[in-house]
Design a protein around this motif. Sequence first.
Motif, PDB file in Angstrom:
ATOM      1  N   GLN A  86      38.559  90.541  40.181  1.00  0.00           N
ATOM      2  CA  GLN A  86      37.518  90.703  39.118  1.00  0.00           C
ATOM      3  C   GLN A  86      37.917  89.292  38.276  1.00  0.00           C
ATOM      4  OE1 GLN A  86      38.371  94.423  36.871  1.00  0.00           O
ATOM      5  NE2 GLN A  86      37.596  95.567  38.641  1.00  0.00           N
ATOM      6  N   GLU A  87      36.799  88.685  37.913  1.00  0.00           N
ATOM      7  CA  GLU A  87      36.937  87.283  37.448  1.00  0.00           C
ATOM      8  C   GLU A  87      37.297  87.395  36.105  1.00  0.00           C
ATOM      9  OE1 GLU A  87      37.386  83.122  37.053  1.00  0.00           O
ATOM     10  OE2 GLU A  87      37.181  84.359  38.945  1.00  0.00           O
ATOM     11  N   PRO A  88      36.908  88.318  34.972  1.00  0.00           N
ATOM     12  CA  PRO A  88      37.476  88.195  33.816  1.00  0.00           C
ATOM     13  C   PRO A  88      39.111  88.519  33.518  1.00  0.00           C
ATOM     14  CG  PRO A  88      35.259  89.471  33.967  1.00  0.00           C
ATOM     15  CD  PRO A  88      35.811  89.335  35.343  1.00  0.00           C
ATOM     16  N   VAL A  89      39.564  89.421  34.644  1.00  0.00           N
ATOM     17  CA  VAL A  89      40.981  89.678  34.444  1.00  0.00           C
ATOM     18  C   VAL A  89      41.782  88.630  34.988  1.00  0.00           C
ATOM     19  CG1 VAL A  89      42.745  91.105  35.526  1.00  0.00           C
ATOM     20  CG2 VAL A  89      40.453  92.027  34.796  1.00  0.00           C
ATOM     21  N   ARG A  90      41.163  88.078  35.868  1.00  0.00           N
ATOM     22  CA  ARG A  90      41.953  86.717  36.436  1.00  0.00           C
ATOM     23  C   ARG A  90      41.777  85.689  35.534  1.00  0.00           C
ATOM     24  NH1 ARG A  90      41.234  82.181  38.855  1.00  0.00           N
ATOM     25  NH2 ARG A  90      42.076  81.254  40.585  1.00  0.00           N
ATOM     26  N   ARG A  91      40.931  85.293  34.855  1.00  0.00           N
ATOM     27  CA  ARG A  91      40.746  84.500  33.619  1.00  0.00           C
ATOM     28  C   ARG A  91      41.947  84.613  32.622  1.00  0.00           C
ATOM     29  NH1 ARG A  91      35.218  84.242  34.106  1.00  0.00           N
ATOM     30  NH2 ARG A  91      35.004  85.429  32.188  1.00  0.00           N
ATOM     31  N   LEU A  92      41.688  85.823  32.370  1.00  0.00           N
ATOM     32  CA  LEU A  92      42.732  86.691  31.084  1.00  0.00           C
ATOM     33  C   LEU A  92      43.945  86.096  31.579  1.00  0.00           C
ATOM     34  CD1 LEU A  92      43.102  87.692  28.227  1.00  0.00           C
ATOM     35  CD2 LEU A  92      42.828  89.845  29.308  1.00  0.00           C
ATOM     36  N   LEU A  93      44.477  86.611  32.907  1.00  0.00           N
ATOM     37  CA  LEU A  93      45.839  86.290  33.216  1.00  0.00           C
ATOM     38  C   LEU A  93      46.248  84.875  33.402  1.00  0.00           C
ATOM     39  CD1 LEU A  93      45.876  89.118  36.047  1.00  0.00           C
ATOM     40  CD2 LEU A  93      47.378  89.047  34.124  1.00  0.00           C
ATOM     41  N   LEU A  94      45.146  83.954  33.872  1.00  0.00           N
ATOM     42  CA  LEU A  94      45.677  82.616  33.866  1.00  0.00           C
ATOM     43  C   LEU A  94      45.950  82.166  32.383  1.00  0.00           C
ATOM     44  CD1 LEU A  94      43.033  81.518  36.360  1.00  0.00           C
ATOM     45  CD2 LEU A  94      45.450  81.212  36.717  1.00  0.00           C
ATOM     46  N   HIS A  95      45.239  82.556  31.393  1.00  0.00           N
ATOM     47  CA  HIS A  95      45.316  82.131  29.931  1.00  0.00           C
ATOM     48  C   HIS A  95      46.640  82.615  29.597  1.00  0.00           C
ATOM     49  CE1 HIS A  95      44.675  81.720  25.798  1.00  0.00           C
ATOM     50  NE2 HIS A  95      45.124  82.992  25.369  1.00  0.00           N
ATOM     51  N   TYR A  96      47.066  83.761  29.910  1.00  0.00           N
ATOM     52  CA  TYR A  96      48.397  84.034  29.477  1.00  0.00           C
ATOM     53  C   TYR A  96      49.432  83.517  30.482  1.00  0.00           C
ATOM     54  CZ  TYR A  96      47.061  88.768  27.650  1.00  0.00           C
ATOM     55  OH  TYR A  96      46.583  89.483  26.651  1.00  0.00           O
ATOM     56  N   ASN A  97      49.155  82.752  31.501  1.00  0.00           N
ATOM     57  CA  ASN A  97      50.116  82.202  32.313  1.00  0.00           C
ATOM     58  C   ASN A  97      50.386  80.690  31.651  1.00  0.00           C
ATOM     59  OD1 ASN A  97      51.629  82.241  34.963  1.00  0.00           O
ATOM     60  ND2 ASN A  97      50.277  80.374  35.139  1.00  0.00           N
ATOM     61  N   ARG A  98      49.062  80.090  31.138  1.00  0.00           N
ATOM     62  CA  ARG A  98      49.381  78.876  30.327  1.00  0.00           C
ATOM     63  C   ARG A  98      50.102  78.911  29.360  1.00  0.00           C
ATOM     64  NH1 ARG A  98      43.906  78.894  32.492  1.00  0.00           N
ATOM     65  NH2 ARG A  98      43.230  79.245  30.330  1.00  0.00           N
ATOM     66  N   ASN A  99      49.870  79.901  28.713  1.00  0.00           N
ATOM     67  CA  ASN A  99      50.525  80.014  27.370  1.00  0.00           C
ATOM     68  C   ASN A  99      51.890  80.886  26.925  1.00  0.00           C
ATOM     69  OD1 ASN A  99      48.574  78.838  25.295  1.00  0.00           O
ATOM     70  ND2 ASN A  99      47.366  80.361  26.653  1.00  0.00           N
ATOM     71  N   ILE A 100      52.644  81.096  28.073  1.00  0.00           N
ATOM     72  CA  ILE A 100      54.015  81.558  28.285  1.00  0.00           C
ATOM     73  C   ILE A 100      54.817  80.498  28.634  1.00  0.00           C
ATOM     74  CG2 ILE A 100      55.338  83.638  28.864  1.00  0.00           C
ATOM     75  CD1 ILE A 100      53.113  85.365  28.764  1.00  0.00           C
ATOM     76  N   PRO A 101      55.866  79.997  28.224  1.00  0.00           N
ATOM     77  CA  PRO A 101      56.902  79.098  28.850  1.00  0.00           C
ATOM     78  C   PRO A 101      57.516  79.785  30.003  1.00  0.00           C
ATOM     79  CG  PRO A 101      57.078  79.190  26.462  1.00  0.00           C
ATOM     80  CD  PRO A 101      56.157  80.389  26.831  1.00  0.00           C
ATOM     81  N   GLY A 102      57.536  79.019  31.086  1.00  0.00           N
ATOM     82  CA  GLY A 102      58.433  79.613  32.229  1.00  0.00           C
ATOM     83  C   GLY A 102      57.469  80.106  33.483  1.00  0.00           C
ATOM     84  N   CYS A 103      56.148  80.184  33.169  1.00  0.00           N
ATOM     85  CA  CYS A 103      55.199  80.472  34.101  1.00  0.00           C
ATOM     86  C   CYS A 103      54.712  79.524  35.025  1.00  0.00           C
ATOM     87  CB  CYS A 103      53.936  81.253  33.475  1.00  0.00           C
ATOM     88  SG  CYS A 103      54.194  82.714  32.916  1.00  0.00           S
ATOM     89  N   PRO A 104      54.890  79.405  36.292  1.00  0.00           N
ATOM     90  CA  PRO A 104      54.386  78.383  37.182  1.00  0.00           C
ATOM     91  C   PRO A 104      53.016  77.899  36.914  1.00  0.00           C
ATOM     92  CG  PRO A 104      54.714  80.191  38.392  1.00  0.00           C
ATOM     93  CD  PRO A 104      54.976  80.501  37.001  1.00  0.00           C
ATOM     94  N   THR A 105      52.702  76.686  36.583  1.00  0.00           N
ATOM     95  CA  THR A 105      51.124  76.362  36.342  1.00  0.00           C
ATOM     96  C   THR A 105      50.450  75.957  37.539  1.00  0.00           C
ATOM     97  OG1 THR A 105      52.021  74.162  35.446  1.00  0.00           O
ATOM     98  CG2 THR A 105      51.492  75.966  33.879  1.00  0.00           C
ATOM     99  N   LYS A 106      51.428  75.644  38.469  1.00  0.00           N
ATOM    100  CA  LYS A 106      50.803  74.950  39.946  1.00  0.00           C
ATOM    101  C   LYS A 106      50.797  76.035  40.908  1.00  0.00           C
ATOM    102  CE  LYS A 106      51.697  70.387  38.865  1.00  0.00           C
ATOM    103  NZ  LYS A 106      50.408  69.787  38.439  1.00  0.00           N
ATOM    104  N   GLY A 107      49.859  76.079  41.949  1.00  0.00           N
ATOM    105  CA  GLY A 107      49.628  77.118  42.941  1.00  0.00           C
ATOM    106  C   GLY A 107      48.897  78.391  42.356  1.00  0.00           C
ATOM    107  N   PRO A 108      48.875  79.478  43.219  1.00  0.00           N
ATOM    108  CA  PRO A 108      47.913  80.632  42.933  1.00  0.00           C
ATOM    109  C   PRO A 108      48.936  81.247  41.840  1.00  0.00           C
ATOM    110  CG  PRO A 108      49.308  80.931  45.047  1.00  0.00           C
ATOM    111  CD  PRO A 108      49.621  79.491  44.449  1.00  0.00           C
ATOM    112  N   LEU A 109      48.311  82.167  41.137  1.00  0.00           N
ATOM    113  CA  LEU A 109      48.777  83.162  39.934  1.00  0.00           C
ATOM    114  C   LEU A 109      49.519  83.979  40.547  1.00  0.00           C
ATOM    115  CD1 LEU A 109      48.413  84.050  37.087  1.00  0.00           C
ATOM    116  CD2 LEU A 109      46.908  85.365  37.805  1.00  0.00           C
ATOM    117  N   ASP A 110      51.040  84.019  40.187  1.00  0.00           N
ATOM    118  CA  ASP A 110      52.450  84.742  40.429  1.00  0.00           C
ATOM    119  C   ASP A 110      52.332  85.748  39.239  1.00  0.00           C
ATOM    120  OD1 ASP A 110      54.754  85.677  40.967  1.00  0.00           O
ATOM    121  OD2 ASP A 110      55.637  83.747  41.439  1.00  0.00           O
ATOM    122  N   LEU A 111      51.986  86.882  39.782  1.00  0.00           N
ATOM    123  CA  LEU A 111      52.166  87.970  38.734  1.00  0.00           C
ATOM    124  C   LEU A 111      53.503  88.295  38.435  1.00  0.00           C
ATOM    125  CD1 LEU A 111      49.332  90.444  39.512  1.00  0.00           C
ATOM    126  CD2 LEU A 111      49.319  88.814  37.778  1.00  0.00           C
TER     127      LEU A 111
END
Length: 164
Positions: A86-111
């Motif tokens: 679901q694109e809205p959930v994926r976009r929201l998770l990517l937003h969180y991912n970009r704004n939390i230190p320690g999250c990898p920004t390269k490659g696929p989303l790693d939950l």
Amino acid sequence: MNTARLAAVRRDEERSFRSSPYARAYYICSALTSDLLAPVRALLALSTWPLEQRVVGPLTHRVHFLTSALRLAEASQARADDSLQQEPVRRLLLHYNRNIPGCPTKGPLDLDALRRAAAAELAIHADDEADTRTETARRAQQLADVEQLFGHTLRNVTRLHRTS
């Protein structure tokens, strides 16, 4: 709902409380700032919530952000393929991912990495946030009931000068 409408709701609720305190089971009231116990603009709460839950401190927004990131990542992991498609959930998770230190920004989303990073930062802030809320609630006990619900407003006091 726009902020002007939220302010009108809060004022209506305060007038209702002032005219007949506790006549209703609950009131829509203000969230309160931790420093001045003033109403937070455009942020409402319920009068039935404990005062600690109605306080907004310096770390409140960050703690809420991290908590929601953690919960969304956990829920998405439980539904693995379904929610990430679901694109809205994926976009929201990517937003969180970009704004939390320690999250990898390269490659696929790693939950898993997102959950670990959110939990690690939450562990740093959660106790301070809880302490701020508890201390603020203790201070607020000195206020009248209406101020505990709708906030303390600073009043302009003029100083009288005497000439002798």
